[in-house]
Every structure is written in C-alpha cells, then in structure tokens.
Design an enzyme around this catalytic site. Structure first.
Site, PDB file in Angstrom:
ATOM      1  N   VAL A  38      86.457 -84.165 -30.336  1.00 22.92           N
ATOM      2  CA  VAL A  38      87.884 -84.434 -30.531  1.00 22.92           C
ATOM      3  C   VAL A  38      88.066 -85.276 -31.791  1.00 22.92           C
ATOM      4  CG1 VAL A  38      89.934 -85.544 -29.575  1.00 22.92           C
ATOM      5  CG2 VAL A  38      88.350 -84.320 -28.072  1.00 22.92           C
ATOM      6  N   ALA A  72      76.263 -83.979 -41.505  1.00 23.66           N
ATOM      7  CA  ALA A  72      74.816 -84.057 -41.747  1.00 23.66           C
ATOM      8  C   ALA A  72      74.154 -84.841 -40.631  1.00 23.66           C
ATOM      9  CB  ALA A  72      74.524 -84.735 -43.083  1.00 23.66           C
ATOM     10  N   ARG A  73      72.849 -84.642 -40.504  1.00 23.96           N
ATOM     11  CA  ARG A  73      72.052 -85.575 -39.701  1.00 23.96           C
ATOM     12  C   ARG A  73      71.710 -86.716 -40.636  1.00 23.96           C
ATOM     13  NH1 ARG A  73      66.627 -87.085 -37.778  1.00 23.96           N
ATOM     14  NH2 ARG A  73      66.667 -87.220 -35.515  1.00 23.96           N
ATOM     15  N   TYR A 142      65.195 -87.863 -44.801  1.00 25.50           N
ATOM     16  CA  TYR A 142      66.615 -87.576 -45.026  1.00 25.50           C
ATOM     17  C   TYR A 142      66.851 -87.066 -46.439  1.00 25.50           C
ATOM     18  CZ  TYR A 142      71.574 -88.615 -45.894  1.00 25.50           C
ATOM     19  OH  TYR A 142      72.890 -88.541 -46.256  1.00 25.50           O
ATOM     20  N   LYS A 146      68.013 -83.255 -47.841  1.00 27.90           N
ATOM     21  CA  LYS A 146      69.194 -83.050 -48.678  1.00 27.90           C
ATOM     22  C   LYS A 146      68.823 -82.316 -49.973  1.00 27.90           C
ATOM     23  CE  LYS A 146      72.890 -84.951 -46.717  1.00 27.90           C
ATOM     24  NZ  LYS A 146      74.186 -84.265 -46.590  1.00 27.90           N
ATOM     25  N   SER A 207      83.588 -96.640 -53.500  1.00 25.43           N
ATOM     26  CA  SER A 207      84.604 -96.787 -52.467  1.00 25.43           C
ATOM     27  C   SER A 207      85.012 -95.408 -51.977  1.00 25.43           C
ATOM     28  CB  SER A 207      85.830 -97.522 -53.012  1.00 25.43           C
ATOM     29  OG  SER A 207      86.531 -96.709 -53.931  1.00 25.43           O
TER      30      SER A 207
END
Length: 322
Positions: A38, A72-73, A142, A146, A207
């Site tokens: 959700v 992503a994981r 990781y 990627k 940011s």
C-alpha cells in the site's frame, strides 16, 4: 501537449514516493506508482502491482513512455543470506533486466535506472573526485549487483529502441530520510557527544530535491539518452562540517569531541565496524560537470536550504519521540 505517462518503481521508498508526488505537480506527467504494498500515492495516481523479487511480478506498462526504476535490494545491515551477492543479483540484476525487457517490449522509450556511486568505488583521494565515465570499481555485493545491472541495461539499449539513462547518487538526504542519516539527527537533537570533531575528509551528498530535479530532467532531455550521470549538491562537506550544519539547522549545539581519525579507524577495526569507520573518515567526491555540459543542469537547491528543510521535517515528525 499530451502529458507523458511515467511509471515509477519503488513508489513506497524514499526516492520513489517523493518522485511520484513531484510528478503530480503540473501537467507534464502522469505518474504511475509501481509497488508491492500500500502506498500513500493511492487515490492520487494510478497504481500497479510490482515486485522485484520473490517471485517477480511485472507491472502493467500500457501507455507508459518512461520507466524510472528506483526499487532495489539495498544494504542489509545484518545479512542473513549465506551468499549475499546471489541475493542482490536476484533482485538488482535479474529483476531489473526482466523489468527492462518487459518495458522494451511494451514500447517504453526510455528507462531511467537509479544506481549508486558505489559502482565507481568506495572512496576517493581528496581533490580527485569520481567522474561519470571513470572505469567502474564496485567492491561490495550491492555495488557489484548495480554495476552488473548497468551493463545489462546498456546491452539491452544497444539491441532495442529503448534508451537507457543511469544515475549514480551518493548519500541521499532530505525530509523523511531514514537509516543512518535519521540516527545522526536523533543523536544531535539529544545532545549526544560524538567523537567526530576533527575529521577533515570531503564527501559529496545529494538532497532529494536535487536528485528529483535531475531525474525529471532526464525523463525527456534528448541528450540524456544512453548516458551515465553522477549527481550531488555541488558542495562537498567533511563529516565534522556536516554535523555542524545539521546541528545549526536543528537549533542545537553540536557536541563534537576531537578524536584523531586513526583512533576512530582503530576502534572500528576492534569493533568489527571497519566499513562504518571508513565511511566516516574517508573522502568520496563526485564531479557533476558532465551534467552541466550535456544537460545544462546544476543543483536547484543549495546545501543550507536542503539541510534546513530536512531538520524542519525531523523536528515536526520525530522530536516528540525522543
């Protein structure tokens, strides 16, 4: 002008959700939130089911001209998998490429992939920032996943009519940020003494406002096609400067103790937190000149304003819980 339909994966995440809300402003885009759970976007824009792994569930892409893939994981602090790289590859490589092939077959014109600066490497020599077209040097599972996804997407772009854009951000912060950045805000607000009063590294941050602006620029800028971009606020800070910036934005005094970097690194080794200590003390700078040259893009918000907005959100939503 007809609004572009843009599918955003990871629409419950920090970046994905913020992007959906930003795309809802104005009449240029019709965002579609792709998520497995959700989302607060429910009722504000179309929502489609999507799961990156276990088992993979591909979203409905009818009419979408662009996919922005933020799902992503991500880093798992306490990794339970016996083969971490295999787990990252399931989601970040196999899942991403299956989604991209589905997008290409569905007529999507551009696929924007949110990668990570860790594809370039873990640290830079001060004054020698990473550049978008440097030879990649991913180290941890990781980052490797990627990078492998990036390579697969480039190959797919060469074989199909779908364009690919890769964006590698460093640490992302802003209103609603979680994880380590939220912990830092909590420590500062509580007045916890921190042993980071004399760290003279240089690190690039971005940011959420600046990242979203670059992503939106890449949605339809012709020159972005099949390019890789790094992104930052355009101003690098030491760990000590960052903490003082945030403390000032919170309206508190930063209680920083001047501990030598070598001692912090030694403590990290003894506590088996070498990677954490290294990130605190090392430099990681990025060069975003390519963005200006190719896209005429520069950061839209300065560091001071971004830090202040982050702190204001924290004060409103978290201070009572401290």
């Amino acid at each position: 002008m007809t609004a572009q339909k843009v599918l955003v994966t990871g629409a419950t995440g920090f970046v994905g959700e913020a992007l959906v809300f930003r795309l809802l402003l104005g009449k240029r885009f019709v965002p579609v939130a792709a998520t497995r759970s959700v989302t607060r976007c429910q009722g504000l824009c179309p929502v489609t089911n999507f799961n990156l792994s276990g088992p993979l569930l591909l979203p409905e892409l009818h009419g979408a001209s662009v996919v922005v893939h933020t799902a992503a994981r991500v880093h798992v602090m306490k990794e339970a998998a016996s083969d971490a790289l295999a787990e990252y590859r399931k989601a970040n490589v196999a899942g991403t490429l299956e989604l991209a092939r589905h997008a290409a077959k569905s007529g999507v014109k551009r696929f924007i992939f949110l990668s990570t600066i860790k594809v370039n490497g873990e640290a830079t020599v001060k004054g020698r920032p990473f550049k978008a077209d440097d030879v990649p040097s991913p180290i941890d599972p990781y980052a490797i996943s990627k990078f492998e996804a990036e390579e697969g997407l480039k190959k797919l772009a060469a074989e199909t009519d779908m364009e690919v854009v890769i964006i590698r951000p460093p640490l992302i912060y802003g209103p609603g940020v979680k994880a380590n950045f939220l912990s830092i805000l909590q420590w500062l607000a509580r007045g916890v003494p921190l042993p980071f009063g004399s760290i003279y590294n240089q690190r690039s941050l971005v940011s959420i406002e600046n990242l979203l602006d670059l992503i939106i620029t890449c949605i339809d800028h012709p020159a972005a096609a099949n390019q890789t971009f790094l992104v930052s606020d355009g101003a690098d800070l030491s760990t000590t400067q960052l903490l003082r910036y945030l403390a000032g934005a919170l309206g508190v005094k930063a209680r920083l103790v001047a501990i030598p970097e070598w001692l912090i690194l030694l403590a990290g080794t003894m506590l088996r937190k070498q990677s954490v200590a290294s990130r605190i003390c090392s430099s990681l700078q990025v060069d975003i000149a390519k963005n200006r040259e190719i896209l005429n893009w520069t950061p839209v918000m300065n560091v001071g304003t971004s830090m202040r907005r982050t702190a204001e959100f924290f004060m409103i939503n978290h201070v009572k819980a401290l």
